[in-house]
Design a protein around this motif. Structure first.
Motif, PDB file in Angstrom:
ATOM      1  N   ALA A  34       0.837  -1.197   0.000  1.00 30.89           N
ATOM      2  CA  ALA A  34       0.000   0.000   0.000  1.00 30.89           C
ATOM      3  C   ALA A  34       0.875   1.252   0.000  1.00 30.89           C
ATOM      4  O   ALA A  34       0.622   2.206  -0.752  1.00 30.89           O
ATOM      5  CB  ALA A  34      -0.925  -0.019   1.216  1.00 30.89           C
ATOM      6  N   ASP A  68       1.001   4.212  -3.089  1.00 28.78           N
ATOM      7  CA  ASP A  68       0.766   5.633  -2.789  1.00 28.78           C
ATOM      8  C   ASP A  68       1.980   6.480  -3.182  1.00 28.78           C
ATOM      9  O   ASP A  68       1.843   7.529  -3.817  1.00 28.78           O
ATOM     10  CB  ASP A  68       0.463   5.762  -1.293  1.00 28.78           C
ATOM     11  CG  ASP A  68       0.396   7.200  -0.845  1.00 28.78           C
ATOM     12  OD1 ASP A  68      -0.611   7.867  -1.153  1.00 28.78           O
ATOM     13  OD2 ASP A  68       1.353   7.668  -0.196  1.00 28.78           O
ATOM     14  N   ASP A  95      -4.756  -0.220  -5.550  1.00 27.31           N
ATOM     15  CA  ASP A  95      -5.772   0.625  -4.902  1.00 27.31           C
ATOM     16  C   ASP A  95      -5.135   1.884  -4.313  1.00 27.31           C
ATOM     17  O   ASP A  95      -5.687   2.988  -4.431  1.00 27.31           O
ATOM     18  CB  ASP A  95      -6.501  -0.143  -3.798  1.00 27.31           C
ATOM     19  CG  ASP A  95      -7.582  -1.074  -4.351  1.00 27.31           C
ATOM     20  OD1 ASP A  95      -7.783  -1.084  -5.589  1.00 27.31           O
ATOM     21  OD2 ASP A  95      -8.209  -1.793  -3.550  1.00 27.31           O
ATOM     22  N   ALA A  96      -3.978   1.712  -3.648  1.00 27.51           N
ATOM     23  CA  ALA A  96      -3.308   2.886  -3.056  1.00 27.51           C
ATOM     24  C   ALA A  96      -2.865   3.847  -4.161  1.00 27.51           C
ATOM     25  O   ALA A  96      -2.947   5.069  -3.997  1.00 27.51           O
ATOM     26  CB  ALA A  96      -2.107   2.437  -2.218  1.00 27.51           C
TER      27      ALA A  96
END
Lengths: 323, 323
Positions: free
Chosen positions: B123, B127, B253-254
């Motif tokens: 994650a 990001d 997703d991040a």
């Protein structure tokens, strides 16, 4: 100049965090494997409390000797000699385990080791060696030097068959030298704690003065003058292997300003110089002949110490060394 | 786990002191070659002003690319992205010379890179990659990715004769893959500054968050989704090369929480994943076949990326990656 150095063991961030939790050093902020030292794996770690060296002892160091080395560094540091100080965990123990190996955290010493030896370095190292010998007085443990006559004999046996591939006639020369040193080797000289490996990469300088000495993993109980002979071999020859009498005199004068040699030590010095040259010639020769294709460390040139040995053999007494 | 790493160039204390005199960093207090990075020689130096990394660029980095890399790090750091910041000398120049090589001092980043990848790392890296892509906007320079289709074709040619010695049938498999990727390779995807080598050893964490990203020496102008595919390959497979869909979904997703992929990027992702697997397979294969007996660095296993390539080839569309 190209250097080959190695880190043998990698530490995971989780292992490091768990290991440091046993100390009062705070959390780890960074950890870099450092490319110094060919015997062990060394990491420069920064924690919330400062910078430290974390050493993992690899197989070339005998685990049974580690309590001696750790206690010696503690003793010397307590005497005011600038060397790495082992850091104890909360349980009071400095020698621990990490990644299946013995491990210790030691203090970080500032300074740079000299790649090019200038005369002031030789004076500094002579002074530091004498202060180390003085600081070792009163240390209660002892450790025999396993790289003295019997150790050399073993290395001569282990290299005899292949030595001539490095230099024609070398095997015979080594055997003759060994026999001569056995006959001439002095007994009963002043002895005590010796570093036994005080090469330039183990001596840090700052502002032209010695700021610290590291790597006590060859330290042993030995004749002080033999340790001085190791330094003379390591610091007082030029890169072309020629003897520099000015550097030699600076080194032994600085040593004697702290601890003058006895007449017996001065008399024995040429033989000790031959012996210490043979010691490094033999370990380098062994490493050279036993290097593996996948080795991480380039072996050092054994011929450097053959040239030094021959110089000492031809030398005319202690006056050669300014003694 | 054993690691082989190297310092290629040794810096003398005199050279270092003279070099640092061109900066406002004070005198050097220590300098340790660090065993990270296989492309360049890196030293962790401490001066009177703090800790820094000194990098000597070795021959694998094209000297003409260095102004791009230096300016990019300056730009990203100025945008608030945590990466090494080049330190300029008193004359304003960050790119200098030392020991006959291009050299730069960059800021020291705290943090540890993860040896064992846990879900939160994935994650964090997703990001960080999206923030890097955003921070690169407005950077005025560009650099083509020389390890894209044409670069792969060259590596296939250079390895074709010996590839089957690593895995039977590999040469034919590589040629077929290359042809398929040439047909399917997407054009016109959103692109900009990409890291292109965001492997675990280049991402530092502290307190479970990314504390910085290093090693921008493969950075280039490329499709953002290709950079994401490199990360997915590097972070979302287990040590046995099996795909971990949970890690994959956490990473993408991040990333998408900062920059959602376009429909075109999602559609192209399986092909990009194959291409990025092929890219690392080919460079590792080349290094493996061209390793020398005296090499300081153990080449990485090319078969890891062959397994990943085959996984992507068998994958059923973007849903495989949680897209």
């Amino acid at each position: 100049m190209t250097a080959a150095m190695a880190v043998y063991t990698e530490i995971s961030d989780g292992e490091l965090t768990r290991f440091l939790a046993e100390y009062d050093l705070g959390a780890p902020l960074s950890c870099k494997g450092i490319a110094e030292g060919v015997e062990n794996s060394n990491f420069l770690i920064r924690t919330e409390r400062g910078s430290f060296i974390l050493t993992l002892y690899e197989k070339r160091v005998n685990e049974r000797d580690l309590p001696f080395f750790i206690a010696l560094m503690e003793h010397l540091a307590a005497q005011g000699f600038s060397c790495p100080t082992p850091i104890a965990g909360r349980d009071g123990r400095a020698l621990r385990r990490l990644c299946g190996r013995p491990a210790a955290v030691i203090s970080f010493l500032e300074g740079l080791w000299p790649r090019e030896i200038l005369p002031f370095h030789c004076a500094g190292v002579g002074d530091a060696l004498a202060r180390l010998h003085a600081a070792g007085a009163g240390f209660p443990m002892s450790r025999p030097n396993d790289l003295s006559l019997e150790g050399w004999q073993q290395l001569i046996g282990a290299t005899a068959r292949q030595a001539d591939s490095v230099a024609p006639g070398l095997a015979a020369e080594l055997a003759e030298e060994m026999a001569a040193l056995r006959r001439a080797w002095p007994q009963g000289l002043p002895s005590g704690i010796c570093h036994a490996d005080m090469f330039p990469d183990n001596v840090f300088f700052r502002d032209r003065a010695v700021s610290g000495v590291i790597d006590f993993y060859f330290a042993c109980t030995e004749a002080f003058a033999y340790d001085l002979a190791i330094c003379v071999n390591a610091w007082c020859f030029e890169p072309d292997f020629s003897w520099n009498p000015d550097k030699g005199k600076l080194l032994v004068d600085a040593y004697q300003a702290v601890r003058p040699l006895t007449p017996e030590e001065r008399h024995a010095f040429p033989v000790l110089a031959r012996g210490s040259a043979l010691r490094f010639l033999l370990t380098r020769l062994y490493d050279w002949l036993n290097r593996s294709a996948g080795a991480l460390v380039r072996p050092k040139d054994p011929l450097e110490y053959l040239a030094k040995l021959r110089f000492h053999r031809a030398a005319e007494g202690a006056a050669t060394y300014g003694l």
